[in-house]
Design an enzyme around this catalytic site. Structure first.
Site, PDB file in Angstrom:
ATOM      1  N   TYR A 198       0.945  -1.257   0.042  1.00 60.34           N
ATOM      2  CA  TYR A 198       0.017   0.018   0.010  1.00 60.34           C
ATOM      3  C   TYR A 198       0.736   1.222   0.125  1.00 60.34           C
ATOM      4  CZ  TYR A 198      -4.297   2.628   0.602  1.00 60.34           C
ATOM      5  OH  TYR A 198      -5.641   3.275   0.564  1.00 60.34           O
ATOM      6  N   LYS A 245      -3.363   8.722   2.464  1.00 60.72           N
ATOM      7  CA  LYS A 245      -4.596   8.541   3.100  1.00 60.72           C
ATOM      8  C   LYS A 245      -4.573   9.307   4.694  1.00 60.72           C
ATOM      9  CE  LYS A 245      -7.171   6.263   0.071  1.00 60.72           C
ATOM     10  NZ  LYS A 245      -8.302   7.056  -0.542  1.00 60.72           N
ATOM     11  N   ILE A 273     -12.361  -3.602  -0.980  1.00 63.22           N
ATOM     12  CA  ILE A 273     -13.194  -3.954  -2.011  1.00 63.22           C
ATOM     13  C   ILE A 273     -12.504  -4.021  -3.438  1.00 63.22           C
ATOM     14  CG2 ILE A 273     -15.504  -3.203  -2.869  1.00 63.22           C
ATOM     15  CD1 ILE A 273     -16.257  -1.651  -0.680  1.00 63.22           C
TER      16      ILE A 273
END
Length: 257
Positions: free
Chosen positions: A157, A164, A193
């Site tokens: 990530y 974020k 998701i």
């Protein structure tokens, strides 16, 4: 279901039918809102136009969130078409693929700038553009999308986690700045998701399985569940909620070993 009857909104970040932003757009339209939906470049225009045919009299507008001229044009068109704005959904996020696949220590200056610009600064730019239109309506609601990688390390990530984290801090500062104008700013931290953005994260399928094994609900979440949470924050039902990061992840964020 929370009502958005008579309200107008801007949805940024729709890429295809699997986008969380698209699920929110569908839910908001069903709840009675009229929407402006943006697309990023010619590659995504057809997708967004095809999807938006199911909405009620939408505005379809091009928007590169790093382009100030396009940003200004979007709000000018919304002002002409809607005469004001009740809510904004910010679903824009991007980092170059190599910044996610290489070790974090190899993050490049340009890659870092790009990730922070698209994924975090764009929320400030959208809020600034929406401000005068929301003032016409006596206030408004802004919702962005984040992920737990802002607080914990998730493999591959990388710089998106940093972006974020900046996004979540931006939510708090904007909420403090805009609160006196009755504008609320919140984030939803959804579980993983399978979206277009997720496709850029190597090993994403294994992350999904970890959630199924360890989240209190023993499952992942879907876009409709995130959209329902967004409706709460966008509607008058969430009128006292601001500066919040609402976790919609089956409870995974609360687990330890």
């Amino acid at each position: 279901m929370s009502s958005l009857a008579g309200k107008t909104g801007l949805i940024v970040g729709v890429a295809n039918k699997r986008s969380i932003a698209w699920a929110i757009a569908q839910a908001a339209s069903t709840a009675g809102a009229r929407l402006a939906v943006t697309y990023q470049g010619e590659r995504l225009e057809e997708n967004v136009r095809d999807l938006s045919a199911a909405l009620s009299d939408p505005l379809i507008l091009p928007l590169d969130v790093t382009d100030d001229a396009q940003m200004a044009n979007v709000f000018a068109e919304i002002d002409r078409g809607f005469g004001g704005l009740d809510f904004v959904v910010h679903g824009a996020a991007y980092a170059p693929r190599e910044e996610l696949s290489n070790p974090f220590v190899q993050t490049t200056r340009d890659g870092f700038k790009m990730a922070l610009d698209v994924s975090a600064y764009s929320l400030i730019a959208l809020a600034r553009g929406a401000l005068p239109l929301m003032e016409k309506k006596g206030g408004g609601s802004i919702v962005t999308l984040t992920y737990l990688g802002s607080q914990r390390v998730f493999q591959n990530y990388n710089v998106m986690g940093v972006a974020k984290a900046a996004l979540e801090s931006t939510v708090r500062y904007l909420a403090a700045d805009l609160g006196p104008k009755n504008i609320r700013v919140n984030a939803i931290s959804a579980g993983p998701i399978k979206t277009l953005a997720a496709a850029g994260v190597s090993g994403f399928s294994s992350i999904l399985q970890v959630y199924r094994d360890r989240a209190p609900l023993r499952r992942t979440v879907d876009t409709s569940e995130v959209a329902d949470a967004a409706l709460f924050l966008l509607s008058d039902a969430g009128r006292a909620v601001t500066a919040e990061v609402l976790m919609v992840d089956g409870g995974y964020h609360a687990t330890g070993m």
